[in-house]
Write an enzyme that holds these catalytic residues in place. Sequence first.
Site, PDB file in Angstrom:
ATOM      1  N   HIS A   9       4.441  -7.793  -2.021  1.00 16.29           N
ATOM      2  CA  HIS A   9       5.512  -7.182  -0.718  1.00 16.29           C
ATOM      3  C   HIS A   9       5.991  -8.194  -0.091  1.00 16.29           C
ATOM      4  CE1 HIS A   9       3.851  -6.378   2.434  1.00 16.29           C
ATOM      5  NE2 HIS A   9       2.018  -5.296   1.448  1.00 16.29           N
ATOM      6  N   GLU A  84      -2.595   0.065  -2.799  1.00 18.95           N
ATOM      7  CA  GLU A  84      -3.817  -0.716  -1.452  1.00 18.95           C
ATOM      8  C   GLU A  84      -4.496  -0.180  -1.536  1.00 18.95           C
ATOM      9  OE1 GLU A  84      -5.110  -3.753  -1.550  1.00 18.95           O
ATOM     10  OE2 GLU A  84      -4.120  -4.330   0.257  1.00 18.95           O
TER      11      GLU A  84
END
Length: 179
Positions: A9, A84
Amino acid sequence: MAHLYFTRHGQTVWNVENKICGATDIALTALGHEQARALGKKILDEGLGIDEILYSPLVRARDTALEIAQITGIPAREEPRLTEQNFGKYEATPRNGAEFQEAKKSFINHFGGGETMLHLAQRIYNLLDEIRAEAGEKTYLLVAHNGIARVVNSYFYDMENEAYSAFGIRNCEIREYIF
């Protein structure tokens, strides 16, 4: 040759502050949005032939993926397994903290309420096995996180424990992996 792409990201405030984001939902900075748009343009310019984007449901990865999708026209969908790793008591603490760096070397450590490296690897390896099974049909871009990048890299390449715990990629860096 079957392959997939992976990117981390765009930048977050906690990246700037050198804090562990983990499973905490942290938004992109203005630069993070710019990085995502620049990556979308790069994918178009290089004609990478990506069929679909799979992204983590955490806002920093979702927004990165949707920026890329808007620029490229590539369809995107959420993939919960790309969330995550939960680093438990270490979330929001310094990434380079000595205690955390040592804890990362133990693959069955729950980080005081988080997820072990082995559990993380299981869910990511299962996803990659599914992608590999249909690799002749589609090329994916996975948009996720640094911890996920580590596991993806270990799926394709042998890594010593020290190298694994130290591995990382930059925000919106793109990597190609060959099955």
